[in-house]
Structure formats: structure tokens, C-alpha cells
Scaffold this active site. Sequence first.
Site, short mmCIF file in Angstrom:
data_model
loop_
_atom_site.label_atom_id
_atom_site.label_comp_id
_atom_site.label_asym_id
_atom_site.label_seq_id
_atom_site.Cartn_x
_atom_site.Cartn_y
_atom_site.Cartn_z
N ARG A 79 0.83 -1.21 0.00
CA ARG A 79 0.00 0.00 0.00
C ARG A 79 0.86 1.26 0.00
O ARG A 79 0.49 2.27 -0.61
CB ARG A 79 -0.96 -0.01 1.19
CG ARG A 79 -2.05 1.06 1.08
CD ARG A 79 -3.09 0.94 2.15
NE ARG A 79 -2.49 1.02 3.47
CZ ARG A 79 -3.15 0.76 4.61
NH1 ARG A 79 -4.42 0.39 4.57
NH2 ARG A 79 -2.55 0.86 5.77
N LYS A 182 -2.85 6.96 1.23
CA LYS A 182 -2.55 7.30 2.61
C LYS A 182 -1.58 8.48 2.61
O LYS A 182 -0.41 8.36 2.95
CB LYS A 182 -1.99 6.07 3.34
CG LYS A 182 -2.36 6.06 4.81
CD LYS A 182 -2.20 4.69 5.40
CE LYS A 182 -2.14 4.72 6.90
NZ LYS A 182 -3.34 5.22 7.56
N1 PLP Z 1 -9.31 4.39 6.67
C1 PLP Z 1 -8.56 5.40 7.11
C2 PLP Z 1 -8.96 6.78 6.76
C3 PLP Z 1 -7.44 5.15 7.90
O1 PLP Z 1 -6.68 6.13 8.34
C4 PLP Z 1 -7.12 3.81 8.23
C5 PLP Z 1 -5.96 3.51 9.03
O2 PLP Z 1 -4.93 3.20 8.57
C6 PLP Z 1 -7.94 2.79 7.76
C7 PLP Z 1 -9.03 3.11 6.97
C8 PLP Z 1 -7.68 1.37 8.10
O3 PLP Z 1 -6.62 0.81 7.40
P1 PLP Z 1 -5.76 -0.35 8.04
O4 PLP Z 1 -6.70 -1.40 8.47
O5 PLP Z 1 -4.88 -0.79 6.95
O6 PLP Z 1 -5.03 0.24 9.18
C1 COI Z 2 -3.70 3.42 11.42
O1 COI Z 2 -4.69 2.85 11.84
O2 COI Z 2 -2.60 2.87 11.37
C2 COI Z 2 -3.77 4.79 10.92
O3 COI Z 2 -2.85 5.22 10.28
C3 COI Z 2 -4.93 5.62 11.26
C4 COI Z 2 -4.59 6.86 11.98
C5 COI Z 2 -5.83 7.64 12.15
C6 COI Z 2 -3.92 6.62 13.28
#
Ligand code: PLP
Ligand code: COI
Length: 336
Positions: A79, A182
Site C-alpha cells: 500500500r 494514505k
Molecule cells: N481508513 C482510514 C482513513 C485510515 O486512516 C485507516 C488507518 O490506517 C484505515 C481506513 C484502516 O486501514 P488499516 O486497516 O490498513 O489500518
Molecule cells: C492506522 O490505523 O494505522 C492509521 O494510520 C490511522 C490513523 C488515524 C492513526
Amino acid sequence: MNIEWDKLGFNFFPVKSNIRFHYEDGKWDDGKLYNDYNITMSVAANCMHYGQAIFEGGKAFRTQDGKVQIFRPDENGKRLNSSAKHLMMPEFPVDKFVEAVKTVVKDNEEYVPPYGTGGALYIRPVMFGTSPQIGVAASLTYELVIMVMPVGAYYKNGIKPVDAMIAEDYDRAAPKGTGHIKAAGNYAASLISSEQAHSRGCAVALFLDPATRTYVDEFGTSNFLAVTKDGQYVTSKSDSILPSITNKSLIQLAEDLGMNPVRRPVRKDELKDFAEVAACGTAVVLTPVGRIFDGDEVIDYGLTEIGPQMKRLYDEMTGIQSGRIPDRHNWLVTVE
Ligand code: PLP
Ligand code: COI
């Protein structure tokens, strides 16, 4: 070391080291561990004007038998590269990324919270363009820094339900969640909606699709998921949400548990019909949502504790991460 593991929240916490890689002349160097948090960079660096800055989030866990295991770091590497590609930043080889994460976790092993405390070692890679410039163009040099720090729960009430607020239509161009990239700037654009949610006593903002405001996108920190009254796992399908690694994993677990998971557009007016709603992500893990505020209306799921279906998913996920349940999908990478 004297850390009160049970009291950790989601805060910056300095540890022994971070690992840094430098990109110049079209290639990444071999990286080095640093024992401080400072960098020297031109104030004209690209990341300061034109926002070539991306990040990732992962976790390492201490298992019951004392091992340290990282959850799906290859997915973070992939990602990171997808975000990099969108912002004209150089890709970083996924194998090298996984090795770098292992190295920095190993060097900071003493900061991995003990089994049973509910904490984890959070892994935060950041990549940013550093060459001084004033014309709009991609940077020529970049840094990739991977930091780690011990964390506890993101929302203070552990796995008790939190309140969410549907983000107001402040500015269609800005706070619409974080898109599928991200990128640091996307989060800055969501801060105003998060602040509005906090001022109404809600832990988190829930973003709708910005064009029509009729579909549910995601939370400011996490993906949206729901369970229907007949036990089906439903999560939003949208091009503007972050492809969550936690959600992808939960979909697999929901499949294993016979919850017939589906990714589909979720209409805002369906929210009231779900049995349970939750936020999922690395930082928030699986956080149940008790109520959703939408202007003057409120949807109340009538829960004071995590609901039964979300609890099944939560137990399965955290069970695998902490080694209580066999890692049947080979998600964990052991740090040796
Ligand atoms: N959506 C947003 C806006 C986020 O910041 C995050 C965190 O990383 C997620 C979704 C969830 O992604 P992940 O499960 O890969 O941490
Ligand atoms: C994560 O869950 O790792 C993120 O980057 C989300 C953030 C809002 C802390």
C-alpha cells in the site's frame, strides 16, 4: 524500563531507534538505524509546499509464548507503493520494506507491550520528498523513516461503543475521508470534520461520498463495517476510501465464521437498519459504534457493550494477532 503498559493510549512515545533510507540518483540506499528523531532538511523541501508525504500504519504483537510477531507487513509495503505511485514518489521494494520493519522492531523489542496488556508496538513508516524546489514537480530526493512506539487503545473506552457524527458538508473538496491514498494532506483535510465531531461529543467523524452525500464512505480513522440483522458482514465499496488491511483480514475471518461478507455501496439511509456498526483499522482495531449523529437525528444501536457479532470478529482477530488462535492464514511474520 518502567512503562505502565495498561495505561498507554495512542500517543507519540520515543523509543530506542528508527530506521531511515535515503533516495537519491534514482535509488534507495541500504538504510541505517538512528537513535534520535531529528532530521535536517531544506525549508524549500517539496513535502513542505507540494505535499509529497505519505505514511503507513502497522502493528507488532507479543504472543502468549513471548514471541514478537508483525501483522501483515507485506500489505503495508504494497500500500505504501500504491500511495507513492499516486504522488509520483519512488517505490520501495516490498521485501526490503518487510526486512526494514523486522530490523526496527527487533532493535526496539523491549518496547513491545507484554501479552495480555492489550497493547501493541505501532509501526509508522513515513516517506517524504526533500529536494529544495519552488516549481511544481516531483522531488529528486526522498526519505523513508520507519518509527515504532508502544500503543494502547486509540479510543479511550477500549472496546465499548463510541459515538460517531456524520461529517457536515463543510466543503466537498476537502474533508471526504482520505481517498484511497494514505497521504498526509488527506488527513489534514479531514481534521476540521474530526474537530466538529469531537465538539459534539463524538469520537469520530463518518464521511459520506462527497458527490451525492447518499453513500457511506468511511470514518476519519478507519473503514466502516456493519452486520445486518440476519448476520451478514457488510462494508462500503467506494473508490475514495482507504483499502484497509484490517478490513481485508476481517472479511476473510467473516468468511470463515459464515457471515457471508459483502463489499457494496452502503446507502446512508440503511444505517438505521443494521444490527451493529463498527470502525476497523490498525489503530482502532475493531471499535463498535453505539450511536450515529446526523444533524438533529440520531441512530442508536442500543448497545452499552460491544455487540455479539462484532465480538466474534474482534475475538478472532485479536486471538490470531496475539497467538491464542492459530495463524491459519499466515498473516504473522516472526521477529527473530
Ligand atoms: N481508513 C482510514 C482513513 C485510515 O486512516 C485507516 C488507518 O490506517 C484505515 C481506513 C484502516 O486501514 P488499516 O486497516 O490498513 O489500518
Ligand atoms: C492506522 O490505523 O494505522 C492509521 O494510520 C490511522 C490513523 C488515524 C492513526
